[in-house]
Design a protein around this motif. Sequence first.
Motif, PDB file in Angstrom:
ATOM      1  N   VAL A  25       0.822  -1.207   0.000  1.00  0.00           N
ATOM      2  CA  VAL A  25       0.000   0.000   0.000  1.00  0.00           C
ATOM      3  C   VAL A  25       0.860   1.261   0.000  1.00  0.00           C
ATOM      4  O   VAL A  25       0.413   2.327  -0.387  1.00  0.00           O
ATOM      5  CB  VAL A  25      -0.974  -0.021   1.204  1.00  0.00           C
ATOM      6  N   ASN A  26       2.104   1.104   0.420  1.00  0.00           N
ATOM      7  CA  ASN A  26       3.055   2.213   0.513  1.00  0.00           C
ATOM      8  C   ASN A  26       2.680   3.190   1.634  1.00  0.00           C
ATOM      9  O   ASN A  26       2.585   4.394   1.424  1.00  0.00           O
ATOM     10  CB  ASN A  26       3.203   2.944  -0.821  1.00  0.00           C
ATOM     11  N   ILE A  27       2.434   2.622   2.823  1.00  0.00           N
ATOM     12  CA  ILE A  27       2.228   3.430   4.027  1.00  0.00           C
ATOM     13  C   ILE A  27       3.158   2.904   5.111  1.00  0.00           C
ATOM     14  O   ILE A  27       3.638   1.776   5.035  1.00  0.00           O
ATOM     15  CB  ILE A  27       0.766   3.420   4.532  1.00  0.00           C
ATOM     16  N   THR A  28       3.407   3.730   6.107  1.00  0.00           N
ATOM     17  CA  THR A  28       4.303   3.311   7.179  1.00  0.00           C
ATOM     18  C   THR A  28       3.602   2.337   8.115  1.00  0.00           C
ATOM     19  O   THR A  28       2.362   2.330   8.219  1.00  0.00           O
ATOM     20  CB  THR A  28       4.781   4.519   8.003  1.00  0.00           C
ATOM     21  N   GLU A  29       4.393   1.535   8.788  1.00  0.00           N
ATOM     22  CA  GLU A  29       3.837   0.612   9.771  1.00  0.00           C
ATOM     23  C   GLU A  29       3.150   1.380  10.896  1.00  0.00           C
ATOM     24  O   GLU A  29       2.132   0.925  11.428  1.00  0.00           O
ATOM     25  CB  GLU A  29       4.932  -0.297  10.327  1.00  0.00           C
ATOM     26  N   ALA A  30       3.691   2.545  11.246  1.00  0.00           N
ATOM     27  CA  ALA A  30       3.077   3.369  12.295  1.00  0.00           C
ATOM     28  C   ALA A  30       1.677   3.822  11.878  1.00  0.00           C
ATOM     29  O   ALA A  30       0.735   3.752  12.682  1.00  0.00           O
ATOM     30  CB  ALA A  30       3.956   4.569  12.604  1.00  0.00           C
ATOM     31  N   ASN A  31       1.527   4.269  10.629  1.00  0.00           N
ATOM     32  CA  ASN A  31       0.209   4.705  10.154  1.00  0.00           C
ATOM     33  C   ASN A  31      -0.774   3.554  10.076  1.00  0.00           C
ATOM     34  O   ASN A  31      -1.946   3.710  10.420  1.00  0.00           O
ATOM     35  CB  ASN A  31       0.319   5.402   8.804  1.00  0.00           C
ATOM     36  N   LEU A  32      -0.317   2.396   9.635  1.00  0.00           N
ATOM     37  CA  LEU A  32      -1.203   1.238   9.585  1.00  0.00           C
ATOM     38  C   LEU A  32      -1.602   0.816  10.994  1.00  0.00           C
ATOM     39  O   LEU A  32      -2.748   0.439  11.239  1.00  0.00           O
ATOM     40  CB  LEU A  32      -0.559   0.066   8.841  1.00  0.00           C
ATOM     41  N   SER A  33      -0.686   0.910  11.922  1.00  0.00           N
ATOM     42  CA  SER A  33      -0.975   0.563  13.312  1.00  0.00           C
ATOM     43  C   SER A  33      -2.061   1.467  13.893  1.00  0.00           C
ATOM     44  O   SER A  33      -2.968   0.991  14.590  1.00  0.00           O
ATOM     45  CB  SER A  33       0.300   0.662  14.147  1.00  0.00           C
ATOM     46  N   VAL A  34      -1.986   2.761  13.606  1.00  0.00           N
ATOM     47  CA  VAL A  34      -3.010   3.697  14.079  1.00  0.00           C
ATOM     48  C   VAL A  34      -4.367   3.339  13.471  1.00  0.00           C
ATOM     49  O   VAL A  34      -5.392   3.337  14.157  1.00  0.00           O
ATOM     50  CB  VAL A  34      -2.618   5.156  13.747  1.00  0.00           C
ATOM     51  N   LEU A  35      -4.376   3.002  12.200  1.00  0.00           N
ATOM     52  CA  LEU A  35      -5.615   2.610  11.541  1.00  0.00           C
ATOM     53  C   LEU A  35      -6.161   1.312  12.135  1.00  0.00           C
ATOM     54  O   LEU A  35      -7.339   1.219  12.474  1.00  0.00           O
ATOM     55  CB  LEU A  35      -5.379   2.454  10.034  1.00  0.00           C
ATOM     56  N   ARG A  36      -5.308   0.316  12.285  1.00  0.00           N
ATOM     57  CA  ARG A  36      -5.730  -0.980  12.832  1.00  0.00           C
ATOM     58  C   ARG A  36      -6.284  -0.855  14.241  1.00  0.00           C
ATOM     59  O   ARG A  36      -7.219  -1.567  14.611  1.00  0.00           O
ATOM     60  CB  ARG A  36      -4.559  -1.961  12.840  1.00  0.00           C
ATOM     61  N   SER A  37      -5.730   0.049  15.024  1.00  0.00           N
ATOM     62  CA  SER A  37      -6.170   0.205  16.414  1.00  0.00           C
ATOM     63  C   SER A  37      -7.500   0.939  16.528  1.00  0.00           C
ATOM     64  O   SER A  37      -8.100   0.969  17.598  1.00  0.00           O
ATOM     65  CB  SER A  37      -5.108   0.958  17.211  1.00  0.00           C
ATOM     66  N   GLY A  38      -7.948   1.545  15.431  1.00  0.00           N
ATOM     67  CA  GLY A  38      -9.189   2.302  15.466  1.00  0.00           C
ATOM     68  C   GLY A  38      -9.013   3.715  15.986  1.00  0.00           C
ATOM     69  O   GLY A  38      -9.981   4.424  16.212  1.00  0.00           O
ATOM     70  N   LYS A  39      -7.772   4.144  16.169  1.00  0.00           N
ATOM     71  CA  LYS A  39      -7.493   5.472  16.710  1.00  0.00           C
ATOM     72  C   LYS A  39      -7.329   6.543  15.633  1.00  0.00           C
ATOM     73  O   LYS A  39      -7.188   7.713  15.948  1.00  0.00           O
ATOM     74  CB  LYS A  39      -6.255   5.433  17.589  1.00  0.00           C
ATOM     75  N   ALA A  40      -7.375   6.142  14.373  1.00  0.00           N
ATOM     76  CA  ALA A  40      -7.238   7.108  13.281  1.00  0.00           C
ATOM     77  C   ALA A  40      -8.465   8.000  13.230  1.00  0.00           C
ATOM     78  O   ALA A  40      -9.591   7.532  13.368  1.00  0.00           O
ATOM     79  CB  ALA A  40      -7.064   6.378  11.954  1.00  0.00           C
ATOM     80  N   LYS A  41      -8.255   9.284  13.044  1.00  0.00           N
ATOM     81  CA  LYS A  41      -9.361  10.243  12.916  1.00  0.00           C
ATOM     82  C   LYS A  41      -9.834  10.354  11.473  1.00  0.00           C
ATOM     83  O   LYS A  41     -10.899  10.880  11.203  1.00  0.00           O
ATOM     84  CB  LYS A  41      -8.939  11.619  13.432  1.00  0.00           C
TER      85      LYS A  41
END
Length: 76
Positions: A25-41
């Motif tokens: 997808v070409n995203i960072t592991e940190a960004n995917l982690s935020v998305l996976r955790s449900g904490k992404a706004k």
Amino acid sequence: MGIRVCLEEVLKDRGMTSKELCRLVNITEANLSVLRSGKAKGVRFHTINRICYFLNCDVGDILKFDGKLEEDGDEE
């Protein structure tokens, strides 16, 4: 909660690691982690499109509405 992210389940069903998905997808592991955790706004449609493409899934497979209105304090 409002929107629940089910990315972990889809990754597991597809036998793919989050590291592999990040690379595709070409995203960072940190960004995917935020998305996976449900904490992404928020998340870009471009990112959702690529996630769905590489996981061969529908948006509804990774994002679920739980029937509740999430209040963030910014609305009048």
